[in-house]
Design a protein around this motif. Structure first.
Motif, PDB file in Angstrom:
ATOM      1  N   LEU A 143      13.702  -8.234  -1.920  1.00 47.38           N
ATOM      2  CA  LEU A 143      12.609  -7.042  -1.447  1.00 47.38           C
ATOM      3  C   LEU A 143      11.852  -8.143  -1.102  1.00 47.38           C
ATOM      4  O   LEU A 143      11.292  -9.630  -1.972  1.00 47.38           O
ATOM      5  N   ILE A 144      11.125  -7.559   0.052  1.00 51.81           N
ATOM      6  CA  ILE A 144      10.023  -9.097   0.926  1.00 51.81           C
ATOM      7  C   ILE A 144       8.730  -7.405   1.221  1.00 51.81           C
ATOM      8  O   ILE A 144       8.739  -6.412   1.726  1.00 51.81           O
ATOM      9  N   MET A 145       7.777  -7.680  -0.241  1.00 51.15           N
ATOM     10  CA  MET A 145       6.129  -6.922   0.435  1.00 51.15           C
ATOM     11  C   MET A 145       5.493  -7.256   0.266  1.00 51.15           C
ATOM     12  O   MET A 145       4.661  -8.732   0.185  1.00 51.15           O
ATOM     13  N   GLN A 146       4.823  -6.764   1.818  1.00 53.59           N
ATOM     14  CA  GLN A 146       3.824  -7.397   2.763  1.00 53.59           C
ATOM     15  C   GLN A 146       2.470  -7.185   1.607  1.00 53.59           C
ATOM     16  O   GLN A 146       2.486  -5.741   0.925  1.00 53.59           O
ATOM     17  N   GLN A 147       1.170  -7.803   1.385  1.00 48.94           N
ATOM     18  CA  GLN A 147       0.298  -7.584   0.614  1.00 48.94           C
ATOM     19  C   GLN A 147      -1.263  -7.461   1.569  1.00 48.94           C
ATOM     20  O   GLN A 147      -1.265  -8.713   2.585  1.00 48.94           O
ATOM     21  N   GLN A 172      -1.746  -9.022  -5.209  1.00 52.17           N
ATOM     22  CA  GLN A 172      -1.733  -8.378  -6.903  1.00 52.17           C
ATOM     23  C   GLN A 172      -0.429  -9.001  -7.430  1.00 52.17           C
ATOM     24  O   GLN A 172       0.840  -9.542  -6.298  1.00 52.17           O
ATOM     25  N   GLN A 173      -0.212  -8.929  -8.948  1.00 48.96           N
ATOM     26  CA  GLN A 173       1.045  -9.599  -8.901  1.00 48.96           C
ATOM     27  C   GLN A 173       2.070  -9.187  -8.919  1.00 48.96           C
ATOM     28  O   GLN A 173       2.487  -8.005  -8.731  1.00 48.96           O
ATOM     29  N   GLN A 174       3.288 -10.190  -8.614  1.00 45.48           N
ATOM     30  CA  GLN A 174       4.506  -9.679  -8.768  1.00 45.48           C
ATOM     31  C   GLN A 174       5.163  -8.849 -10.177  1.00 45.48           C
ATOM     32  O   GLN A 174       5.704  -7.421  -9.165  1.00 45.48           O
ATOM     33  N   LYS A 175       5.035  -8.801 -11.178  1.00 42.06           N
ATOM     34  CA  LYS A 175       5.049  -8.540 -11.940  1.00 42.06           C
ATOM     35  C   LYS A 175       4.804  -6.986 -12.052  1.00 42.06           C
ATOM     36  O   LYS A 175       5.322  -5.655 -12.810  1.00 42.06           O
ATOM     37  N   ASP A 176       3.664  -6.673 -10.933  1.00 45.22           N
ATOM     38  CA  ASP A 176       2.999  -4.925 -11.923  1.00 45.22           C
ATOM     39  C   ASP A 176       3.595  -4.535 -10.236  1.00 45.22           C
ATOM     40  O   ASP A 176       4.369  -3.406 -10.515  1.00 45.22           O
ATOM     41  N   LEU A 177       3.920  -5.172  -9.021  1.00 49.11           N
ATOM     42  CA  LEU A 177       4.736  -3.815  -8.244  1.00 49.11           C
ATOM     43  C   LEU A 177       6.335  -4.232  -8.630  1.00 49.11           C
ATOM     44  O   LEU A 177       6.600  -3.616  -9.312  1.00 49.11           O
ATOM     45  N   ILE A 178       6.806  -5.236  -9.182  1.00 44.90           N
ATOM     46  CA  ILE A 178       8.445  -4.749 -10.519  1.00 44.90           C
ATOM     47  C   ILE A 178       8.300  -3.933 -10.864  1.00 44.90           C
ATOM     48  O   ILE A 178       9.320  -2.988 -11.381  1.00 44.90           O
ATOM     49  N   LYS A 179       7.132  -3.447 -11.758  1.00 40.26           N
ATOM     50  CA  LYS A 179       7.386  -2.654 -12.621  1.00 40.26           C
ATOM     51  C   LYS A 179       6.978  -1.180 -11.838  1.00 40.26           C
ATOM     52  O   LYS A 179       7.261  -0.057 -12.165  1.00 40.26           O
ATOM     53  N   GLN A 231       1.226  -0.716   0.054  1.00 42.00           N
ATOM     54  CA  GLN A 231      -0.273   0.490   0.010  1.00 42.00           C
ATOM     55  C   GLN A 231       0.611   1.222   0.055  1.00 42.00           C
ATOM     56  O   GLN A 231       0.547   2.390  -0.225  1.00 42.00           O
ATOM     57  N   HIS A 232       1.650   0.890   0.410  1.00 42.75           N
ATOM     58  CA  HIS A 232       3.357   2.135   0.325  1.00 42.75           C
ATOM     59  C   HIS A 232       4.465   2.173  -0.577  1.00 42.75           C
ATOM     60  O   HIS A 232       5.713   1.819  -0.019  1.00 42.75           O
ATOM     61  N   LEU A 233       3.150   1.950  -1.960  1.00 42.31           N
ATOM     62  CA  LEU A 233       5.454   1.686  -2.743  1.00 42.31           C
ATOM     63  C   LEU A 233       5.079   3.034  -3.047  1.00 42.31           C
ATOM     64  O   LEU A 233       6.644   2.515  -3.066  1.00 42.31           O
TER      65      LEU A 233
END
Length: 1429
Positions: free
Chosen positions: A1062-1066, A1071-1078, A1039-1041
């Motif tokens: 990178l460890i992202m809590q969801q 959400q898709q990993q590709k979208d977060l990485i992008k 939520q805090h990208l």
């Protein structure tokens, strides 16, 4: 069933009649494809003239489906209906009548079936009259004169085909249609004749072909319009037109639906030989041309030879000519087995080629057997019996086949040679096998067959070698030279690369010294691809490919060059009449045609002498029948012989009612009396008692018949008379023609006789002239022979003189070369002895250093373990004191808290331990840990397993940075980390340091660990803490990208660490990993080498994710720099690389010896170039290399030496640029000054003294100059002098630097190993070019004898560069000796001072003793000891 029964029976509901069909349906293939979509076709009949066709299906449902859906094709609509049922026609018989006399015989009886032709062209049979029906009896007694009428479908099909054959053809496609119709027409006639029992099929007999061309005409035009023409069959400058002279019949695979070929579609033996001759002359040798695609060549020749073999099988040919053809096909496949062995499987498949070769040899075996039964012996049978044995060496059953052969074949050389190969293969005797292969008796084709056994035999031999020489123990290694194994396996000496590739293919390793390590042989998935055997196999072929495949001298090329392909069409494009039955292609077609034409000219109509007495019809009917029959046959109504007409004659006779008369003794009545056949005049028994009216009618009818017979007799007599006139005329013409021929023959004989006489006279004159020429030539030959003998004697005399002179020069040259070789060997021996002594000294020093280091290492270990024992005892004493002072009271929780709490396990545990006296783990209490600490993540244990161990027992260092977000999310993550991470090591040997800056800092399990925990964005204080990190662990929330992106990028740039997790809590919305990485823009981080992204979904343990991330980071390359950097002492670095070892490297090359002897400038420049290269190594910038974190320095174990490759043992500030610049400046001072041009021999002393003062210290310059002069006089090279000057200057610069306080030499130096190898350790001096070419040639013996040279030169012997130097004769010997002694006395006064030449007092005295030694070798040894000191 009810619907089927209700249908009308007049229609066939399985057969469809199609009218107005498209023109494309004229091709049966197109029509069958269209109608085959609806079901299984039973029958298909096409009628091109009517544009109709009949289609029959297996079931009524399929026919009904085609009726409703098959009436449209490519937009063209046509009509489809059910066909009517055919009723079987009644048997109709008619007596055969010669077509030439059918019109005349039809008029003899009114009861004969008269055939009339309607306007539509169909035959109509008239019914018999009632009288004739009562009298006529069917000729059942004459079966040979009756024939059955052909079915209507045969006639319709023949008419359609004949219409196609009469069409003009201008293109290839049209010609193919006409020829295809001709072939179908011939097959239809053949089938019709078989149905009529007139042509019985010849069971057990093969069709004998008579096609005269290399390719049948029909196939040529078919392949041309279908664009199936090979490259070798095209016309010149054309891409699609076929050359009819070059086309060869293509192979077609046999199938069940393929029709039996017609005779004109099969080539006879001469045509097959012509085809093979063309292939051997024109095509076979193209494989040796580099521009020919080898794949196209092979497939073309293989296809055409396979076609030849197929036709030999179809015609069942078994003769010597057929055997020769099959042998040539077999040789082609044998040749290809070796020539194409290295080609790709898509081009050449060896298995398919072996199958075709086996079929050829099997066919030859049968043909040899059949011909031997006929008493015919094949000349090449022994050769191919040997090939059969070679092809079956792996199968011992061939020995039984050999035993069945005749004795002469069993003892032939080919079979005996093949059995030798069999024995070698059975014994796996590789050497014997390849020896037999190299023998001259092994032919080229035999070697081609044996290529298939190369790989199998070599693999077996390799197994034997491995089993025999392989080491018995695992830790031992045995090896053999590559050349030895290559020779054993039969590889030629020039193909060691191929042998190496073969060994590596089967898993054997080859060292750099060309030795093969014998281990277990692998079994690769792909077979080894053999290369072309140029030396072993193809070198045996001394002929062209065509001659090799022919097996003998090639037949003349005129066999196919003078041949003209057959053409069945005339100039207008119509099919020739003689080509309708294809008889024009037979060998004697032209002679038979001419003979038939002559026979037609002699064929004259003749009336049969035996006839029957028949009733003549009325004259009108006779004329009508005659005219109609004539029209039906294409004759004019008034046709006959010379305008004669039967109709006109009969009408005249009937009008005049002339009585019958006997003309020339011929009469139908007499013929009837002599041999009555049918009694048409006898009245029937039913009319015996008739009335007179009937008798009158019979008489009238009889009179009319007699009148008709008389008229017919007269007409026949006239015809006979006309025939006799024609015969007489023909005889007269023949007599005249024979007379003319006799006269012409006589004239020709007379001319021939005159020509023979004239030719005999001319031959006599030529013979006399030839005799005179022979006599003159004999005299000239005798004269030339005498001159040649004289010239030969003169040449022999000159040769004897030249031989004597050559022997003298040869002896002189041998002596000179022998002396040079002896001197060279002597020098080489001296150098070898010197190298041996140097190597021995180096080994002694190395062993001493190793022993010293081992001793120090053991002492260090003992000290280390003593310290560990002392620390352990100290901890134990602290624990004892704490136990004694620890109270046993624990505070209990309030009852209200226990009621409201979800679990009371922890208070109950404390109460139970207190009341029941359970033991307490005081170590955990002291460390501040609870009892569930073993559930936490132990980073030391995790890193000990994941980090690579470069050296056993060595400590490993790791720094980890954990970045947490700010706010409440960061608090939660920090709480989870504190609860899940073990902050202190559990092991007793663990060591932790209390430092508030670091989250974790300690040593356990050989891992020195530093963990930095950050909250939110970094500042200047935290930036220093995260430097030199080995891994980054960044935690954030989806939520805090934006905050996470900014924090990640800042952390990666500041730390410089190349590895990140990178460890992202969801939330629940995944959400898709590709979208977060992008969205995080991780691709923009250029400094990151590797990173890994983990999604922390709800319900999943954070510690598991952190464990995976840290495992990933630890598996990355560990920055130990063990193979990149090296630390040595600076003084040792300079001395080792510019000392004795460097000059020994220079002396290794014999090509530089001349430059060392002639040019001191070259030696000085080489030394300065070496110093410059060391400057490049020492001054390289290493600021970007990894460093050990400063907080982990306290855990570094001390070492006794400075030489190391471990990053943690490098000296502090080893990346400092200032220290490197100082070392570079010192190396610049070590360089030798530039040498001036070489002086004259008389000024050598002055030149040496001047340069010594320029390059050395003032106190030692004169001594070094005299020592250099002494070395040159004793025969030393200039390289030895430069070595002396460089060594003394190096000692002076290093000693002078130690005395100065400002420019102190750095203690240690860290450099890149690869840079040193690239710039210094490679043989760069081989390619070094001298900047100036100096000519420095003189002889010291011309200056002064060695016995009179003073031992020590005086420093006063110096000349200015501007003043002229005095000659050697002007110098006073006593003055020179005095000055030299003065220099020697001054040098003795300086012994107490430390100079470049004297660093140790003991070795200085040894140098003084060896100073006067004139031996250059001993002088070099002295220099070596000086350098070591």
């Amino acid at each position: 069933m009810a619907d089927a029964e209700s249908r009308d029976g007049t229609y066939n509901y399985k057969t469809l009649l199609c009218t107005n069909i498209p023109e494309l349906f004229l091709d049966k293939f197109v029509a069958r494809t269209h109608f085959g979509r609806f079901g299984n076709l039973v029958n298909f009949v096409l009628r091109p003239r009517r544009m109709t066709c009949t289609v029959s299906y297996a079931t009524e449902e399929e026919a009904e489906l085609a009726l409703h859906e098959g009436h449209i094709y490519n937009g063209h609509e046509f009509q489809i209906t059910y066909a009517e049922r055919e009723t079987s026609p009644a048997q109709k018989t008619e007596q055969w009548v010669d077509p030439d006399v059918q019109a005349e015989l039809s008029a003899l009886s009114s009861g004969w079936k008269s055939v009339e032709y309607s306007s539509t062209g169909k035959s109509v049979m008239k019914p018999l009259s009632s009288g004739a029906a009562a009298i006529y009896k069917p000729p059942a007694a004459l079966p040979t004169e009756r024939r059955e009428r052909a079915p209507s479908q045969f006639k319709a099909a023949k008419q359609e085909l004949e219409s196609l054959m009469r069409r003009p053809a201008y293109t290839s496609e049209e010609k193919y249609r006409v020829l295809d119709a001709r072939d179908k027409w011939m097959r239809l006639n053949q089938q019709q004749q078989q149905d009529n029992n007139q042509l019985l099929p010849t069971a057990g007999q093969a069709t004998q072909g008579y096609c005269p061309d290399m390719c049948p005409e029909k196939e040529r035009v078919l392949r041309e319009f279908q664009r199936q023409v090979a490259v070798y069959e095209l016309q010149e400058n054309s891409d699609d037109l076929i050359s009819h002279k070059l086309a060869i019949k293509q192979y077609s695979r046999s199938s069940a639906d393929q029709e039996t070929p017609l005779p004109h579609e099969l080539r006879a033996e001469p045509a097959l030989h012509m085809t093979m001759c063309y292939l051997m002359h024109e095509i076979m040798d193209l494989s040796e041309h580099g521009q020919t695609p080898i794949g196209d060549w092979f497939h073309f020749v293989w296809d055409r030879t396979r076609s030849i073999r197929k036709e030999i099988t179809q015609q069942e040919l078994c003769s010597l000519s057929a055997v020769k053809l099959v042998e040539q096909c077999a040789r082609f496949h044998i040749h290809c087995a070796a020539r194409l062995v290295a080609e790709d499987p898509s081009v050449f498949d060896s298995k398919i080629n072996a199958e075709n070769l086996t079929k050829c040899l099997q066919t030859l075996k049968y043909m040899y057997h059949d011909l031997r039964l006929k008493g015919v012996q094949c000349p090449r049978e022994a050769e191919f019996r040997g090939y059969i044995v070679l092809l079956n060496l792996a199968d011992a059953n061939f020995l039984w086949d050999i035993g069945q052969l005749p004795v002469e074949l069993q003892n032939c050389a080919q079979v005996r040679q093949a059995i030798k190969f069999y024995l070698a293969l059975q014994d796996t005797n590789i050497v014997r096998f390849f020896q037999l292969l190299r023998e001259r008796e092994t032919s080229y084709l035999s070697a081609c067959i044996l290529v298939t056994y190369f790989t199998r035999l070599r693999v077996l031999g390799l197994h034997r070698l491995s089993q025999a020489y392989r080491a018995p123990r695992k830790h031992e290694i045995s090896s053999l030279p590559l050349a030895y194994i290559s020779k054993l396996l039969g590889f030629p000496p020039e193909q060691e690369d191929e042998a190496a590739y073969f060994l590596q293919h089967y898993g054997l390793e080859i060292t750099e010294s060309a030795r093969v390590i014998l281990t277990r042989i692998d079994t690769p998935e792909a077979d080894y691809k053999l290369k072309r055997q140029l030396e072993l196999v193809e070198s045996k072929r001394q002929q062209s490919v065509g001659e090799c495949i022919c097996g003998e001298t090639l037949p003349p090329a005129t066999l196919y060059r003078n041949h003209r392909p057959h053409n069945s069409f005339n100039e207008q494009g119509y099919l020739q009449s003689s080509a309708w039955t294809a008889k024009d292609q037979m060998p004697n077609a032209h002679q038979d045609e001419a003979a038939s034409n002559r026979a037609d000219e002699k064929n004259v109509f003749k009336v049969p002498m035996n006839s029957i007495k028949m009733k003549l019809p009325p004259p009108a009917e006779v004329g009508t029948m005659t005219s109609r029959e004539g029209e039906a046959k294409g004759l004019k109504p008034s046709g006959g012989f010379g305008g004669f007409s039967f109709t006109q004659t009969l009408e005249k006779v009937a009008a005049s009612k002339v009585a019958p008369a006997n003309t020339t003794g011929f009469s139908f009545t007499q013929a009837a009396k002599e041999k009555p056949m049918f009694n048409f005049m006898a009245p029937p028994s039913s009319l015996s008692s008739s009335s007179p009216l009937v008798e009158q009618q019979q008489q009238t009818q009889q009179a009319q018949e007699e009148a008709k017979l008389a008229a017919l007799q007269q007409a026949i007599a006239a015809a006979k008379q006309r025939q006799m006139e024609l015969v007489a005329k023909r005889q007269e013409e023949n007599a005249i023609q024979k007379q003319k021929q006799a006269e012409a023959k006589a004239e020709a004989e007379a001319e021939a006789k005159a020509k023979r006489e004239q030719q005999q006279l001319l031959q006599q004159q030529q013979q006399l002239q030839r005799q005179r020429q022979e006599a003159e030539a004999e005299a000239e030959r005798q004269r030339i022979l005498r001159e040649a003998q004289a010239e030969e004697q003169r040449q022999m005399e000159n040769e004897r003189k030249l031989t004597k002179r050559t022997e003298t020069l040869y002896q002189q040259l041998i002596e000179e070369n022998l002396n040079k070789i002896c001197l060279k060997q002597l020098r080489l021996h001296e150098v070898t002895v010197q190298s041996y002594h140097n190597l021995l000294d180096n080994l002694i020093q190395t062993l001493a250093k190793q022993s010293y280091h081992q001793h120090h290492y053991e002492l260090g270990l003992m000290r280390h373990y003593w310290q560990r024992w002392r620390r352990y005892r100290r901890c134990q004493r602290q624990k004892d004191s704490l136990i004694q002072s620890l109270p046993l009271h624990f505070e209990a929780s309030p009852s209200e808290d226990l009621v409201d709490a979800e679990s009371a396990e922890e208070p109950l545990r404390l109460m139970r331990r207190y009341r029941q006296g359970e033991p307490c783990n005081y170590r955990q209490l002291l460390a501040g840990l609870d009892e569930q600490c073993w559930l936490k993540l132990d980073l030391w244990q995790l890193l000990s397993k994941a980090l690579p161990q470069l050296r056993p027992g060595a400590r490993r260092f790791y720094k980890l940075v954990i970045s947490l977000p700010a706010g409440s999310i960061g608090d939660q993550l920090e709480y989870q980390l504190d609860r899940g991470l073990l902050q202190h090591p559990l092991a007793d040997s663990g060591d932790t340091k209390a430092d508030g800056r670091f989250y974790i800092l300690g040593l356990a399990q050989g891992i020195a660990l530093s963990v930095v925990k950050l909250r939110g964005q970094q500042d200047h204080r935290t930036n220093r803490l995260i430097q030199h990190a080995n891994g980054l662990v960044c935690l954030g929330h989806a939520q805090h990208l934006s905050e996470a992106k900014q924090r990640f990028h800042s952390l990666a740039e500041v730390s410089g660490c190349p590895y990140m997790v990178l460890i992202m809590q969801q939330t629940t919305a995944y959400q898709q990993q590709k979208d977060l990485i992008k969205q995080l823009y991780l691709e923009d981080l250029k400094r990151l080498k590797e990173w890994r992204f983990f999604s922390q979904r709800p319900g999943r343990s954070l510690m598991q994710t952190v464990q995976l991330g840290i495992t990933f980071l630890a598996s990355q390359p560990f920055p130990s720099c063990g193979s990149l950097l090296q630390q040595v002492e600076s003084r040792e670095f300079i001395v080792n690389h510019l000392g004795l070892e460097f000059f020994q490297r220079l002396r290794q090359d014999c090509f530089l010896q001349q430059l060392y002897q002639k040019s001191p400038q070259f030696c000085q420049q080489v030394y300065n170039e070496a110093v410059r290269r060391l400057q490049l190594v020492a001054g390289e910038d290493l600021s970007m290399m990894p460093q050990l974190p400063s907080e982990l320095v306290i855990y570094v174990e001390p070492i006794t030496t400075s030489n190391t490759t471990r990053l943690e043992h490098f000296s502090p500030n080893w990346q400092s640029i200032e220290a490197r610049q100082k070392l570079v400046q010192i190396l610049e001072d070590i360089k030798l000054p530039t040498l001036s041009d070489s002086p004259d021999p008389s000024q050598l002393c002055t030149w040496l003294l001047d340069y010594a003062q320029l390059s050395q210290s003032e106190d030692n310059a004169d001594t070094i100059a005299m020592q250099s002069m002494q070395m040159l006089v004793n025969g030393a090279e200039y390289l030895d002098v430069i070595e002396l000057w460089a060594t003394e200057r190096l000692k002076y610069i290093l000693g002078h630097n130690e005395k100065q306080k400002d420019s102190v030499l750095p203690r240690c130096l860290v450099y890149k190993v690869s840079t040193l190898k690239t710039h210094f350790q490679n043989p760069w001096f081989f390619d070094f070019q001298q900047s100036n070419n100096h000519n420095f040639k003189f002889n010291l013996n011309n200056i002064m004898p060695a016995s009179n040279l003073p031992l020590i030169s005086s420093p006063t012997i110096r000349t200015s560069a501007t003043s002229p130097s005095p000659s050697l004769n002007e110098l006073d010997f006593h003055d020179i000796v005095g000055k030299a002694m003065a220099v020697l006395e001054r040098s003795h006064l300086r012994q107490e001072r430390q100079t470049l030449r004297d660093l140790n007092g003991t070795q200085s005295r040894e140098k003084e003793q060896e100073w006067n030694d004139p031996d250059p070798k001993r002088q070099r040894l002295t220099n070596k000891r000086n350098y070591e000191n």
